[in-house]
Enzyme design. Structure first.
Site, PDB file in Angstrom:
ATOM      1  N   GLY A   1       0.798  -1.219   0.000  1.00 37.77           N
ATOM      2  CA  GLY A   1       0.000   0.000   0.000  1.00 37.77           C
ATOM      3  C   GLY A   1       0.827   1.264   0.000  1.00 37.77           C
ATOM      4  O   GLY A   1       0.277   2.365  -0.057  1.00 37.77           O
TER       5      GLY A   1
ATOM      6  N   HIS B   1      12.923   4.175  -0.128  1.00 36.93           N
ATOM      7  CA  HIS B   1      13.000   3.055  -1.075  1.00 36.93           C
ATOM      8  C   HIS B   1      13.800   3.454  -2.319  1.00 36.93           C
ATOM      9  O   HIS B   1      13.288   3.425  -3.446  1.00 36.93           O
ATOM     10  CB  HIS B   1      11.585   2.609  -1.477  1.00 36.93           C
ATOM     11  CG  HIS B   1      11.420   1.126  -1.560  1.00 36.93           C
ATOM     12  ND1 HIS B   1      11.297   0.321  -0.451  1.00 36.93           N
ATOM     13  CD2 HIS B   1      11.382   0.284  -2.618  1.00 36.93           C
ATOM     14  CE1 HIS B   1      11.162  -0.928  -0.813  1.00 36.93           C
ATOM     15  NE2 HIS B   1      11.225  -0.987  -2.132  1.00 36.93           N
TER      16      HIS B   1
ATOM     17  N   ARG C   1      17.299  -5.201   2.969  1.00 39.97           N
ATOM     18  CA  ARG C   1      18.604  -5.680   3.421  1.00 39.97           C
ATOM     19  C   ARG C   1      19.553  -4.518   3.695  1.00 39.97           C
ATOM     20  O   ARG C   1      20.264  -4.502   4.708  1.00 39.97           O
ATOM     21  CB  ARG C   1      19.205  -6.623   2.383  1.00 39.97           C
ATOM     22  CG  ARG C   1      18.628  -8.034   2.404  1.00 39.97           C
ATOM     23  CD  ARG C   1      18.959  -8.803   1.132  1.00 39.97           C
ATOM     24  NE  ARG C   1      18.096  -8.398   0.025  1.00 39.97           N
ATOM     25  CZ  ARG C   1      18.294  -8.739  -1.238  1.00 39.97           C
ATOM     26  NH1 ARG C   1      19.339  -9.487  -1.567  1.00 39.97           N
ATOM     27  NH2 ARG C   1      17.460  -8.356  -2.178  1.00 39.97           N
TER      28      ARG C   1
ATOM     29  N   SER D   1      18.723  -1.420   4.458  1.00 42.96           N
ATOM     30  CA  SER D   1      18.239  -0.681   5.626  1.00 42.96           C
ATOM     31  C   SER D   1      18.614  -1.397   6.914  1.00 42.96           C
ATOM     32  O   SER D   1      19.011  -0.760   7.901  1.00 42.96           O
ATOM     33  CB  SER D   1      16.721  -0.498   5.542  1.00 42.96           C
ATOM     34  OG  SER D   1      16.360   0.269   4.422  1.00 42.96           O
ATOM     35  N   ARG D   2      18.506  -2.719   6.933  1.00 48.11           N
ATOM     36  CA  ARG D   2      18.874  -3.470   8.138  1.00 48.11           C
ATOM     37  C   ARG D   2      20.386  -3.420   8.371  1.00 48.11           C
ATOM     38  O   ARG D   2      20.843  -3.366   9.516  1.00 48.11           O
ATOM     39  CB  ARG D   2      18.375  -4.918   8.018  1.00 48.11           C
ATOM     40  CG  ARG D   2      16.856  -5.031   8.088  1.00 48.11           C
ATOM     41  CD  ARG D   2      16.383  -6.470   8.172  1.00 48.11           C
ATOM     42  NE  ARG D   2      16.568  -7.212   6.935  1.00 48.11           N
ATOM     43  CZ  ARG D   2      15.710  -7.221   5.916  1.00 48.11           C
ATOM     44  NH1 ARG D   2      14.610  -6.488   5.974  1.00 48.11           N
ATOM     45  NH2 ARG D   2      15.942  -7.948   4.830  1.00 48.11           N
TER      46      ARG D   2
END
EC number: 2.7.7.108
Length: 492
Positions: A330, A375, A383, A385-386
């Site tokens: 969404g 994004h 991946r 971002s982590r």
């Protein structure tokens, strides 16, 4: 002089006063009216043009703010430091109007049916609660929430039930907050939030202090400790296994370890699944070798991180901003033309003086959310971002945090809540994962009798049995580690 054809029939009074008769062509009323209309139109056009020119800059800023979390998502000073008070007030009016419009929007027939059923279940739940039948009331409250998860009345009443009956003030405050994001003028939700907000903030701060204490206890263990070295090695495999697993990689933990240790292919698995693991390995080595010791994190660092994540999967797109519009459930991320500006703002925030005052867990979780919200890449956003989150945690003395792939649904649910207006549940989720990771390290390096921290379980009976074991011997430790490595189950 008028011609005979143009002569009007003037009133008798006018003729008696000796006024000359007016010709139709000489009548001033139509001409005066025409001039007034022209003046009105010209004035309206001038006013509209002035308003458009004066608000162009604000409209552009509001469009940019749509792409990053607003003050309803994060702390105001995180995102609005460059905007004046007038612009902030204008944005608040813009946001409140958009919320009101969305609340007032017409529902589909199915949604109307669900809302009607939800409100009926809500009334029954309240009656059961007053009658002292708490268990049945809880089930009906949950049923109402499932039917109408964004109805302010359902959120408000369920929050009150959680606060007063279940003593879960944190979750109650979350529902009050959600009710306010949907209906900002809801006086009951506002009053409830004013009552719970400070208490919840105090609980969150105490939780972070507890994490700091566990981090300090882990930091006191010397690097030469054999158990610590083994725990770090195991956590390295776990981190890669779970991070790629969240994105759909089907490799088991044993297969992941085998690929990283032997560089040999696993039968029956795709090339991309192998390459995702190798890319994460490259990225984590880059973090350990370069980023952990850096003072500032730049856009170039993030691109280099992403280049390694996709280095084996898609080397052309690796380290490059996307050039097309993408859609994530969404959430509609910003267009490719906005990415450069948004990433520059993100870089400024990462290295700002204010960010340095945030608690490391808050800072890392916010950075994770901001980057995944922008994004910027075609693939590998989660991946990357982590990895960025763990880079920031490691710089503050924390170990890399493992987000179990079995928590994938919760992970995405909390990101969705952040998109809807409340970042705190996501931050708490990251804090939970941080604490579980710290507990595993501390247990693995301790010989003192203590309850075993369980991060993953396959079935409730086995989880309860292992969690109740005190001072495990070597064989028990081995069996628990094997149980943990199975990679199935859930965080208790």
């Amino acid at each position: 002089m008028c011609t005979e054809a143009e002569q009007p029939s003037p009133p008798a009074q006018q003729q008696e006063q000796g006024n000359p008769p007016l010709c139709k062509a000489q009548n001033p009323k139509p001409a005066r009216l025409y001039r007034l209309v022209l003046l009105f139109v010209a004035g309206s056009l001038a006013a509209w043009t002035f308003h458009a020119l004066s608000s162009t800059n604000l409209v552009w800023k509001l469009r940019q703010l749509h792409h990053l979390p607003t003050a309803h998502y994060l702390q105001t000073r995180d995102e609005f430091a460059l905007y004046s008070v007038e612009e902030l007030n204008a944005f608040k009016e813009f946001y409140d109007k958009s919320v009101s419009d969305s609340v007032g929007a017409s529902y589909t027939e199915a949604e109307q049916t669900n809302i009607k059923e939800a409100l009926g279940a809500l009334r029954m739940a309240q009656d059961l609660y007053l009658a002292g039948k708490d268990d049945k009331a809880a089930r009906l409250f949950e049923h109402a929430l499932a039917l109408a998860p964004r109805h302010p009345e359902v959120l408000l009443r369920y929050g009150e039930f959680l606060e007063h009956n279940q003593r879960n003030i944190v979750l109650a405050d979350q529902y009050y907050f959600q009710a306010l994001t949907i209906s900002p003028s809801n006086s009951e939700a506002l009053a409830n939030r004013q009552r719970t907000a400070d208490v919840v903030q105090s609980l969150d701060e105490r939780r972070l202090e507890s994490l700091d204490s566990k981090r300090d206890a882990l930091s006191a263990i010397h690097e030469s400790n054999g158990a610590l070295r083994r725990a770090k090695k195991e956590a390295y495999f776990q981190h890669i296994y779970h991070s790629v697993g969240i994105e759909g990689n089907t490799m088991t933990l044993a297969q992941t370890r085998s690929i990283l240790e032997t560089r040999m292919a696993v039968d029956g698995k795709s090339i991309d699944e192998h390459n995702e693991i190798l890319g994460m390995d490259l990225a984590m080595k880059y973090i350990n070798a370069s980023l952990v010791q850096k003072i500032d994190i730049t856009i170039k660092d993030i691109l280099e991180l992403h280049r390694r994540v996709l280095g084996h999967v898609d080397p052309i797109e690796g380290g490059e901003f996307r050039r097309n519009q993408v859609y994530v459930g969404g959430h509609i991320p910003p267009g490719p033309g906005d990415l450069a500006l948004l990433m520059q703002r993100f870089e400024r925030w990462l290295n700002s003086e204010h960010s340095s005052t945030l608690h490391p867990v808050n800072y890392a979780a916010l950075a994770h959310y901001k980057l995944v919200h922008i994004h910027p890449f075609v693939d590998g956003n989660g991946r990357t971002s982590r990895l960025l989150m763990n880079t920031l945690l490691m710089r503050a003395g924390y170990p890399p945090v493992i987000i179990p792939k079995q928590q994938r649904s919760k992970y995405y649910h909390f990101l969705k809540l952040a998109n809807e207006g409340d970042i705190r549940p996501f931050v708490r989720f990251i804090a939970d994962c941080t604490e579980k990771t710290l507990d595993l390290y501390l247990w693995a390096t301790s010989d003192l009798p203590q309850q075993i921290p369980m991060l993953i379980q396959t079935e409730s009976e086995a989880g309860e049995r292992l969690a109740q074991m005190q001072s495990p011997n070597v064989a028990q430790r081995s069996s628990i580690l094997e149980f943990y490595e199975s990679g199935s189950g859930d965080i208790p």
